[in-house]
Scaffold this active site. Structure first.
Site, PDB file in Angstrom:
ATOM      1  CE1 TYR A 181      -7.069   2.679  -0.096  1.00 40.20           C
ATOM      2  CE2 TYR A 181      -4.689   3.015   0.016  1.00 40.20           C
ATOM      3  CZ  TYR A 181      -5.778   2.294  -0.428  1.00 40.20           C
ATOM      4  OH  TYR A 181      -5.587   1.164  -1.185  1.00 40.20           O
ATOM      5  CG  ASP A 185      -8.143   2.684  -4.421  1.00 38.49           C
ATOM      6  OD1 ASP A 185      -9.353   2.715  -4.739  1.00 38.49           O
ATOM      7  OD2 ASP A 185      -7.343   1.856  -4.912  1.00 38.49           O
ATOM      8  CD  GLU A 218      -3.044  -0.729  -0.034  1.00 37.55           C
ATOM      9  OE1 GLU A 218      -3.021   0.396  -0.582  1.00 37.55           O
ATOM     10  OE2 GLU A 218      -3.807  -1.632  -0.398  1.00 37.55           O
TER      11      GLU A 218
END
Length: 346
Positions: free
Chosen positions: A121, A139, A38
């Site tokens: 996020y 996202d 990520e």
């Protein structure tokens, strides 16, 4: 709402992307792998990240191994991915988790947010994908899917709040991580920015934009302003086959990365003239100008650089500088902006 999530999960079970950091549907993934991927995926494509992820996990198979590595080595291996603050925060976060959480990421979304380099996020993604927590993950791909699903009229970034609220409504309690990844894959494979493949979409019948045919109008964005152009001169200094490189300050753009000594990167109509060079060059010497110009686009500006070259007969000791063999320059981990300059000279 339950029907939307179930249709999407059924689609994900058979049509998902197979990525090296993912676990099988219905299971939780390795938290180290989820976090690493990520962070790498921020502002970077999946195709690019795959090779870096595999390299990092081979060099540092565990979070503790990454934490124990010198930060300079991490920055070197990160070279080419851009946004180098991510790499510094990656190393910092690994050390915090290793020392304060016994090497295990916390499962709680609020605690995750307090770790270096982890925002809303990323915290939601780790909590849901690695720990099976119900978290609302949004996202860029999910943003596009949800804005079309609901024809959200607000312009970005004001639209982010209603998009997250709409995503919350369709996020299931069970398999929340799979649902988040299904939404990501739907945006990447089907609900693409241009020419979305609506006939293949598992939730087309629920989509307001598909019914009106204006899918590409969402999410709504205001026209981008033209990027300003900054101009600089970089100094290519050689001694006996070695090139002089600068270790940039830890803070700021490309912090801690190696590069060429340069004049300041400032917005201006012309390139710095010879009478401006001595203040910023590593040494007072006669420099020869290379005719070609390199260009590189950052998030907020475009950089044009002229290169001047020179050779010295003594190996100078320059503050913040170090010498590296020119023939192995690609091994030092130069950011792309400087790699372009190397290609121009060599």
């Amino acid at each position: 709402m339950q029907e939307i999530s179930q249709h999407l999960l059924n689609w994900y079970d058979t049509e998902r992307r197979h990525l090296p950091w993912r676990a099988a549907p219905g299971t939780t993934a390795n938290s180290y792998h989820v976090w690493l991927s990520e962070i790498m995926l921020q502002q970077t494509t999946v195709a690019t990240v795959k090779a870096y992820f595999e390299k990092f996990t081979k060099l540092w198979p565990t979070l503790e191994a990454l934490a124990a590595a010198p930060v300079e080595e991490v920055l070197k291996e990160w070279a080419g991915l851009g946004y180098y603050a991510r790499a510094r925060n990656l190393h910092k976060c690994a050390n915090v988790v290793a020392t304060e959480f016994a090497g295990e990421f916390p499962a709680d979304e609020n605690t995750l947010r307090k770790l270096p380099g982890i925002g809303d996020y990323t915290a939601a993604a780790i909590a849901s994908i690695a720990f099976g927590q119900r978290a609302v993950v949004v996202d860029g791909n999910i943003e596009r899917v949800v804005s079309r699903l609901n024809r959200i009229e607000a312009f970005l970034p004001q639209a982010k709040k209603p998009i997250k609220a709409a995503t919350d409504l369709i996020t299931p309690t069970e398999r929340a991580g799979d649902f988040a990844q299904a939404m990501m894959d739907l945006g990447a494979m089907i609900c693409t920015p241009k020419s979305p493949k609506c006939l293949l979409c598992p939730i087309q019948k629920f989509c307001s934009a598909a019914k009106t045919g204006d899918m590409e109008a969402y999410p709504r964005k205001k026209p981008k302003k033209a990027l300003p152009t900054r101009r600089a001169v970089s100094f290519w200094l050689m001694y006996n086959g070695d090139i002089l490189l600068e270790r940039r300050p830890n803070k700021g753009l490309l912090g801690g990365m190696p590069g060429l000594f340069s004049t300041p990167w400032v917005e201006r109509n012309n390139f710095p003239q010879p009478d401006e060079w001595p203040e910023h060059s590593p040494t007072t010497i006669e420099w020869n100008l290379i005719e070609d110009v390199t260009t590189h686009t950052f998030t907020h500006f475009r950089l044009e650089t002229q290169i001047v070259v020179a050779t010295v007969s003594d190996k100078l000791n320059i503050e913040n500088g170090f010498w590296h063999p020119a023939k192995s320059i690609n091994s030092v981990g130069l950011p792309t902006v400087f790699s372009k300059m190397v290609k121009l000279i060599t």
